[in-house]
Structure formats: structure tokens, C-alpha cells
Design a protein around this motif. Structure first.
Motif, mmCIF file in Angstrom:
data_model
loop_
_atom_site.group_PDB
_atom_site.id
_atom_site.type_symbol
_atom_site.label_atom_id
_atom_site.label_comp_id
_atom_site.label_asym_id
_atom_site.label_seq_id
_atom_site.Cartn_x
_atom_site.Cartn_y
_atom_site.Cartn_z
ATOM 1 N N ALA A 89 0.834 -1.206 0.000
ATOM 2 C CA ALA A 89 0.000 0.000 0.000
ATOM 3 C C ALA A 89 0.865 1.251 0.000
ATOM 4 C CB ALA A 89 -0.936 -0.002 1.203
ATOM 5 N N MET A 92 2.236 1.705 -3.502
ATOM 6 C CA MET A 92 1.189 2.214 -4.386
ATOM 7 C C MET A 92 0.982 3.710 -4.169
ATOM 8 S SD MET A 92 -1.645 -0.780 -4.130
ATOM 9 C CE MET A 92 -1.576 -2.250 -5.116
ATOM 10 N N LYS A 98 -2.489 2.206 -8.786
ATOM 11 C CA LYS A 98 -3.601 1.499 -8.158
ATOM 12 C C LYS A 98 -3.506 -0.011 -8.313
ATOM 13 C CE LYS A 98 -6.647 5.394 -8.933
ATOM 14 N NZ LYS A 98 -7.777 5.918 -9.681
ATOM 15 N N LEU A 114 -5.651 -1.912 -5.352
ATOM 16 C CA LEU A 114 -6.166 -1.267 -4.135
ATOM 17 C C LEU A 114 -7.496 -1.877 -3.727
ATOM 18 C CD1 LEU A 114 -5.386 2.523 -4.484
ATOM 19 C CD2 LEU A 114 -4.487 0.908 -2.824
ATOM 20 N N ARG A 115 -8.325 -2.232 -4.695
ATOM 21 C CA ARG A 115 -9.631 -2.818 -4.338
ATOM 22 C C ARG A 115 -9.463 -4.165 -3.638
ATOM 23 N NH1 ARG A 115 -11.736 -4.229 -10.355
ATOM 24 N NH2 ARG A 115 -10.332 -5.973 -10.674
ATOM 25 N N ALA A 118 -8.774 -3.137 -0.136
ATOM 26 C CA ALA A 118 -9.873 -2.401 0.494
ATOM 27 C C ALA A 118 -11.034 -3.283 0.933
ATOM 28 C CB ALA A 118 -10.381 -1.323 -0.453
ATOM 29 N N ALA A 127 -5.469 0.682 2.401
ATOM 30 C CA ALA A 127 -6.026 1.032 1.094
ATOM 31 C C ALA A 127 -6.493 2.481 1.095
ATOM 32 C CB ALA A 127 -7.173 0.106 0.731
ATOM 33 N N ALA A 130 -3.449 4.780 0.819
ATOM 34 C CA ALA A 130 -2.888 4.775 -0.531
ATOM 35 C C ALA A 130 -3.780 5.552 -1.491
ATOM 36 C CB ALA A 130 -2.687 3.340 -1.025
ATOM 37 N N LEU A 131 -5.084 5.306 -1.430
ATOM 38 C CA LEU A 131 -6.002 5.992 -2.325
ATOM 39 C C LEU A 131 -6.017 7.489 -2.065
ATOM 40 C CD1 LEU A 131 -7.963 5.747 -4.625
ATOM 41 C CD2 LEU A 131 -9.778 5.312 -2.979
#
Length: 143
Positions: A89, A92, A98, A114-115, A118, A127, A130-131
Motif C-alpha cells: 500500500a 502504491m 492502483k 487497491l480494491r 480495500a 487502502a 494509498a487511495l
């Protein structure tokens, strides 16, 4: 400690350096994915994302029969299957990506997105971090 191999997708379809952009785009559509690894002699040499097709394949070149090597990203960031989720993470977020190919002994063994991180309660915060880092930087680049 949870590692990348605990969350990655291990069934990964790919294209080779002999394929063209049209074939990559069809594979993305059929598989409903946003990234296709590019292999040569079973080694990961690049990736093509849906954004690569739009920016490099359509906006900058003529689409369709363009070779994948003309638009793929070859400056790769990869994860090891035994890397911690926190490390993945962080990478990323730091690299603004992603999706991360997972490589062991120079062979593609999966992809973690990432999903993937998450959807698990114990890794939602990684997640989210990172997002938020990716979104913040991309938002700043739009100004």
C-alpha cells in the motif's frame, strides 16, 4: 502478518510483446480489468493500463494495430508475494499506482489492486491511505 499473496489475484491473463493494442483492449473488455501485463519469454516486461491505451494509444498515436511495446509502461514497480500489505500500500501511494504486478523469481504470479486490499476489514486503512495519497497528488496535477 498478512502479505501480498494473501490478497493478490493469482489468475492473471496477459499479452505478449507480439500482440497489438486492439488485442489488449479486447482482453481488458472481456475480462473487465484495467491492466494487462506484457510478457516476453514468460518474463514481465511491461504493463498496459486502460489509461495507457487512451493517452498513449489513442491521443498520441493511431489506435488498433499499434504494437504493445509502443505504449506499454516498462519502468515497473512490482511486489513480492511475501511483501506485507502495508509495504504494498505504501508503494502504491508513493508511486501513484492502483495496481501492482506480483513477481517471484522473475515470473508474474499475480496482481494486487487497491480494491483487493480495500475489501478486507483489517486492511481498509492501508487502502484508504494509498487511495488518498493517489487522489491528492492527481488532484494537484490537474490544477
Amino acid at each position: 502478518m498478512k502479505t501480498v499473496k494473501d490478497y493478490m489475484s493469482s489468475t492473471v491473463d496477459y499479452c505478449t510483446t507480439l500482440d497489438n493494442v486492439f488485442e489488449v483492449a479486447v482482453k481488458m473488455k472481456d475480462l473487465d480489468v484495467g491492466i494487462i501485463p506484457i510478457l516476453e519469454d514468460n518474463r514481465l516486461v511491461g504493463v498496459i493500463t486502460d489509461r495507457d491505451i487512451v493517452v498513449r494509444g489513442v491521443a498520441e498515436k493511431h489506435p488498433g494495430s499499434t504494437k504493445v511495446t509502443d505504449i506499454m509502461s516498462s519502468d515497473l514497480y512490482t511486489a513480492d508475494p511475501d511483501m506485507s500489505i502495508e509495504e504494498a500500500a505504501h508503494m502504491m501511494a508513493e508511486q501513484q499506482i492502483k495496481r501492482l504486478p506480483v513477481v517471484k523469481d522473475e515470473k508474474l504470479v499475480g496482481i494486487i489492486a487497491l480494491r483487493d486490499i480495500a475489501v478486507h476489514d483489517e486492511t481498509k486503512s492501508q487502502a484508504g491511505f494509498a487511495l488518498s495519497e493517489i487522489s491528492e497528488t492527481q488532484g494537484n496535477n490537474m490544477n
